[in-house]
Scaffold this motif. Sequence first.
Motif, PDB file in Angstrom:
ATOM      1  N   TRP A   1       0.833  -1.202   0.000  1.00  0.00           N
ATOM      2  CA  TRP A   1       0.000   0.000   0.000  1.00  0.00           C
ATOM      3  C   TRP A   1       0.865   1.249   0.000  1.00  0.00           C
ATOM      4  N   TRP A   2       1.878   1.274   0.852  1.00  0.00           N
ATOM      5  CA  TRP A   2       2.729   2.455   0.935  1.00  0.00           C
ATOM      6  C   TRP A   2       3.588   2.638  -0.311  1.00  0.00           C
ATOM      7  N   GLU A   3       3.871   1.584  -1.014  1.00  0.00           N
ATOM      8  CA  GLU A   3       4.652   1.713  -2.248  1.00  0.00           C
ATOM      9  C   GLU A   3       3.768   1.905  -3.472  1.00  0.00           C
ATOM     10  N   GLY A   4       2.455   1.961  -3.250  1.00  0.00           N
ATOM     11  CA  GLY A   4       1.517   2.178  -4.339  1.00  0.00           C
ATOM     12  C   GLY A   4       1.171   3.650  -4.506  1.00  0.00           C
ATOM     13  N   SER A   5       0.059   3.911  -5.201  1.00  0.00           N
ATOM     14  CA  SER A   5      -0.387   5.272  -5.490  1.00  0.00           C
ATOM     15  C   SER A   5      -1.771   5.498  -4.900  1.00  0.00           C
ATOM     16  N   ASN A   6      -2.073   6.758  -4.604  1.00  0.00           N
ATOM     17  CA  ASN A   6      -3.380   7.093  -4.059  1.00  0.00           C
ATOM     18  C   ASN A   6      -4.416   7.235  -5.174  1.00  0.00           C
ATOM     19  N   ALA A   7      -5.621   7.638  -4.819  1.00  0.00           N
ATOM     20  CA  ALA A   7      -6.714   7.695  -5.788  1.00  0.00           C
ATOM     21  C   ALA A   7      -6.446   8.679  -6.917  1.00  0.00           C
ATOM     22  N   SER A   8      -5.644   9.693  -6.660  1.00  0.00           N
ATOM     23  CA  SER A   8      -5.331  10.675  -7.699  1.00  0.00           C
ATOM     24  C   SER A   8      -4.117  10.292  -8.521  1.00  0.00           C
ATOM     25  N   GLY A   9      -3.517   9.147  -8.215  1.00  0.00           N
ATOM     26  CA  GLY A   9      -2.371   8.666  -8.985  1.00  0.00           C
ATOM     27  C   GLY A   9      -1.024   9.064  -8.441  1.00  0.00           C
ATOM     28  N   ALA A  10      -0.999   9.843  -7.376  1.00  0.00           N
ATOM     29  CA  ALA A  10       0.274  10.258  -6.785  1.00  0.00           C
ATOM     30  C   ALA A  10       0.863   9.125  -5.952  1.00  0.00           C
ATOM     31  N   LYS A  11       2.172   8.942  -6.046  1.00  0.00           N
ATOM     32  CA  LYS A  11       2.831   7.885  -5.287  1.00  0.00           C
ATOM     33  C   LYS A  11       2.884   8.253  -3.814  1.00  0.00           C
ATOM     34  N   ARG A  12       2.546   7.291  -2.960  1.00  0.00           N
ATOM     35  CA  ARG A  12       2.574   7.542  -1.520  1.00  0.00           C
ATOM     36  C   ARG A  12       4.008   7.647  -0.999  1.00  0.00           C
ATOM     37  N   ASP A  13       4.159   8.358   0.114  1.00  0.00           N
ATOM     38  CA  ASP A  13       5.478   8.597   0.693  1.00  0.00           C
ATOM     39  C   ASP A  13       5.424   8.262   2.177  1.00  0.00           C
ATOM     40  N   ILE A  14       6.110   7.203   2.582  1.00  0.00           N
ATOM     41  CA  ILE A  14       6.085   6.757   3.971  1.00  0.00           C
ATOM     42  C   ILE A  14       6.728   7.773   4.909  1.00  0.00           C
ATOM     43  N   SER A  15       7.486   8.727   4.374  1.00  0.00           N
ATOM     44  CA  SER A  15       8.150   9.719   5.218  1.00  0.00           C
ATOM     45  C   SER A  15       7.341  10.999   5.384  1.00  0.00           C
ATOM     46  N   ALA A  16       6.183  11.079   4.720  1.00  0.00           N
ATOM     47  CA  ALA A  16       5.413  12.319   4.710  1.00  0.00           C
ATOM     48  C   ALA A  16       4.120  12.183   5.503  1.00  0.00           C
ATOM     49  N   THR A  17       3.599  13.311   5.955  1.00  0.00           N
ATOM     50  CA  THR A  17       2.291  13.312   6.592  1.00  0.00           C
ATOM     51  C   THR A  17       1.217  13.101   5.538  1.00  0.00           C
TER      52      THR A  17
END
Length: 633
Positions: free
Chosen positions: A216-232
């Motif tokens: 999940w964390w290495e995937g993308s969100n609903a808008s297509g942006a890649k998730r970032d485990i280091s970000a809020t």
Amino acid sequence: MSISRRHLLQSGVAAASLPLIETTAGLPLIGAARAQTPNEAAAEWKHGLSLFGDIKYPAGFKRFDYVNPDAPKGGSVRQIAIGTFDNFNITVAGVKGAIAPINWLYETLTTGSLDEVSTEYGLLAEAVSHPADFSFVIYRLRANATWHDGKPVTPEDVIFSLNAFKTYHPMYSAYYRHVVKAEKVGERDVKFTFDAPGNRELPQIVGQLTVLPKHWWEGSNASGAKRDISATTLEPPLGSGPYKIKEFVPGRSLVLERVKDYWGRDTNVNVGRYNFDELRYEYFRDSTVALEAFKGDQVDWRTENSAKNWATAYDFPAVKDKRVVLEEFPNRSSGIMQAFAMNIRRDKFKDARVRRAMNFAFDFEEMNKQIFFGQYKRITSYFDGTELASSGLPEGRELEILQGVKDAVPPEVFTTAYTNPVGGNPENVRSNLREGLRLLKEAGYEVRERKLVNAKTGAPFEVELLTQDPSFERVMLFFKPSLERLGITVNVRTIDPIQYENRQRNWDFDIVTASWPESLSPGNEQREFWGSQAADMAASRKLIGIKDAAIDKLIERVIFAKDRDDLVAATRALDRVLLWHNFVVPQWNYPKVRTARWDRFGRPAQMPKYGLSAFPSIWWFDKDKANKIGRRS
């Protein structure tokens, strides 16, 4: 062993860390499924781990004794959260608010029982194995453990989670720094290798790891942006636990709903738990407003941390007619040091005589009488309320341990039982202030024109008492005049929680109120509390900034204790040395947790010995009681 987030939640403490308060709550034995390497040959698979002593529940146990296996599922509970939130990512250090509630979304490898000391049973893991020298540990995941999207929990998830916490969360980076390698060694097996043998607590510390979904964390969100485990992020995260996020209003409210097809609902450690369909959290920035919301039936449960409130605020009609129940639960599971903590990174607090003088200025007895209705007792130990607290003079094994650091600790450790100054009447107060001035003079200060100054430079001695809780100002303001009588210039400042967190992380403070909860089996977390290595590590719990080789040595003796008696003796030795360094001005403790609830809930007949209230983990919604007291507002 530190108190894990999940243990705090199931014990009834709904906070990621303790707030500033007036007081301080059936695995078969599986054989190895693959050939063992030589260094694994001595290990056996177990269904649980305990630091010392026997494990209460045998392999194949059905449930914990303190739960109701027939507890009804359903209903909701509304709870208070103090502060705000802007984040759902638990790997980001220093961001608070929503973190504690969303821990219901996640699972750890093991979970503790609430009627034993330092015993953990498999949760995500079904079995655990380690050699006699504790040089590594292997956890075997349950085959049926899945994420909420149906994908299995894998060793890759476990390894990813460890790396994420070590990389992006300074506190957990320190906590897990002795894990030098994590690797997949079987289809469902993950092995953690430690930097040295002999640390019996490390296998259980690894078991407390919160496991996150790598895919999940290495995937993308609903808008297509890649998730970032280091970000809020405010994207509802994927979990594997009993609840998931249903809805939220940033900074104001958060609603969790029970996962009906939760993989672990019938697992022995979960039987009788997670009975509410919804957990609702309402966020308040002011504890007074939160109290009024409870009185108005806007929330169902309140843990009361104010002696004044407990004595005066619960006289409203719903209490008198028994619709609201007041109850105290004994705290047998932990001790605490709560204190005015001085930042000894600053030159003015480097001299122990200055720090001791601060204690002589604190008239606890008068404060307890005027503000706290005489409810509290003064803390005299870093492990207050437990058998680990030192007292009298050292003897026996404790004395032997202290002899090993005799030339590097305050001499009073061997000659004088630690006590706090006692005030409460004008004569004692005058005597204490005279002693405080004497110590300050010895440390190089003198009073000029009624102001305490450095005798060499003439620089005034100034301190800032910093807090994030408006209700705690009265404590700071009570302390202020006594310090001013010593000639100290005192400023009391209240700031918002985010600013307060940032100032603590950057060591930008003179004196704050801090608390260090202690389990009945202290261990590796002591390095982070008091050890030299963590003193300059941002976001660690090393608020004071201690760098002391003798204390480091005593911490290691605690961690590598061979049995319970050795642990108790080593902890008392550490406690005694910390006390005589006068790093803090101890505050107060209360041996129970005060709670108030609208009478809509049921609980097991047998409550756990070490579980405090254990709310809401093992409680349930009682329709008959709810109907009797009327509808919610």
